[in-house]
Design a protein around this motif. Structure first.
Motif, short mmCIF file in Angstrom:
data_model
loop_
_atom_site.label_atom_id
_atom_site.label_comp_id
_atom_site.label_asym_id
_atom_site.label_seq_id
_atom_site.Cartn_x
_atom_site.Cartn_y
_atom_site.Cartn_z
N ALA A 151 3.69 -0.90 -2.30
CA ALA A 151 2.40 -1.57 -2.50
C ALA A 151 2.21 -2.67 -1.47
O ALA A 151 1.10 -2.91 -0.99
CB ALA A 151 2.31 -2.13 -3.92
N GLU A 152 3.31 -3.34 -1.11
CA GLU A 152 3.23 -4.41 -0.12
C GLU A 152 2.84 -3.88 1.26
O GLU A 152 2.10 -4.53 1.99
CB GLU A 152 4.58 -5.15 -0.04
CG GLU A 152 4.94 -5.90 -1.32
CD GLU A 152 5.49 -4.99 -2.43
OE1 GLU A 152 5.41 -5.41 -3.60
OE2 GLU A 152 5.95 -3.87 -2.15
N ALA A 153 3.35 -2.70 1.61
CA ALA A 153 2.97 -2.08 2.89
C ALA A 153 1.48 -1.78 2.91
O ALA A 153 0.80 -2.03 3.91
CB ALA A 153 3.78 -0.81 3.13
N HIS A 154 0.97 -1.26 1.79
CA HIS A 154 -0.47 -1.00 1.71
C HIS A 154 -1.26 -2.29 1.87
O HIS A 154 -2.21 -2.36 2.65
CB HIS A 154 -0.82 -0.34 0.37
CG HIS A 154 -2.27 -0.17 0.16
ND1 HIS A 154 -3.01 -1.01 -0.63
CD2 HIS A 154 -3.15 0.74 0.67
CE1 HIS A 154 -4.28 -0.62 -0.61
NE2 HIS A 154 -4.38 0.42 0.17
N GLN A 155 -0.86 -3.32 1.16
CA GLN A 155 -1.56 -4.60 1.23
C GLN A 155 -1.52 -5.18 2.63
O GLN A 155 -2.53 -5.68 3.14
CB GLN A 155 -0.96 -5.59 0.22
CG GLN A 155 -1.76 -6.84 0.05
CD GLN A 155 -3.16 -6.58 -0.48
OE1 GLN A 155 -3.37 -5.71 -1.32
NE2 GLN A 155 -4.13 -7.29 0.02
N SER A 156 -0.38 -5.10 3.30
CA SER A 156 -0.28 -5.66 4.65
C SER A 156 -1.11 -4.87 5.65
O SER A 156 -1.60 -5.43 6.64
CB SER A 156 1.18 -5.76 5.10
OG SER A 156 1.73 -4.49 5.31
N SER A 157 -1.32 -3.59 5.40
CA SER A 157 -2.15 -2.79 6.31
C SER A 157 -3.58 -3.30 6.36
O SER A 157 -4.26 -3.15 7.38
CB SER A 157 -2.14 -1.32 5.91
OG SER A 157 -2.95 -1.08 4.77
N LEU A 158 -4.03 -3.89 5.28
CA LEU A 158 -5.40 -4.38 5.22
C LEU A 158 -5.63 -5.58 6.14
O LEU A 158 -6.77 -5.94 6.42
CB LEU A 158 -5.78 -4.73 3.78
CG LEU A 158 -5.74 -3.56 2.81
CD1 LEU A 158 -5.98 -4.04 1.39
CD2 LEU A 158 -6.72 -2.47 3.20
N GLN A 159 -4.54 -6.17 6.62
CA GLN A 159 -4.65 -7.30 7.54
C GLN A 159 -4.62 -6.89 9.01
O GLN A 159 -4.87 -7.71 9.89
CB GLN A 159 -3.50 -8.29 7.28
CG GLN A 159 -3.39 -8.74 5.83
CD GLN A 159 -4.71 -9.24 5.25
OE1 GLN A 159 -5.39 -10.04 5.86
NE2 GLN A 159 -5.05 -8.75 4.07
#
Length: 100
Positions: free
Chosen positions: A59-67
């Protein structure tokens, strides 16, 4: 733990294919951030809807992709093509019959 994000994006009538073009552009950034799968689809019964299935390392990888700058640019480009109708769900994968 693998993370899944599955969703629908409503497109402004007649703009679905433009939205699909933005979402399907090749992106090495996503893979480097932890995206394992990013599939975009359409359905003739829903001509103004785009379906997206994403599989991430976390989930953290997904969230960081948004940046990512490339993702932010794509979001800005896609925004005028969106109707505002969105749906979907997210979950952590707990197993699969295809792997140990």
């Amino acid at each position: 733990m693998t993370y899944v994000n599955v969703g629908t994006l409503g497109a402004v009538p007649g703009k679905r294919d433009e939205l699909v073009e933005i979402l399907t552009r090749r992106s090495a950034d996503l893979e480097q951030t932890g995206c394992l799968l990013y599939e975009v689809g359409v359905d003739v019964d829903h001509p103004d809807t785009v379906f997206v299935a994403e599989l991430w390392t976390s989930a953290e990888a997904h969230q960081s992709s948004l940046q990512l700058e490339s993702v932010q640019r794509a979001i800005q480009e896609a925004r005028p093509l969106l109707s505002g109708e969105m749906g979907g769900f997210r979950f952590d994968v707990v197993g699969s019959p295809l792997r140990d």
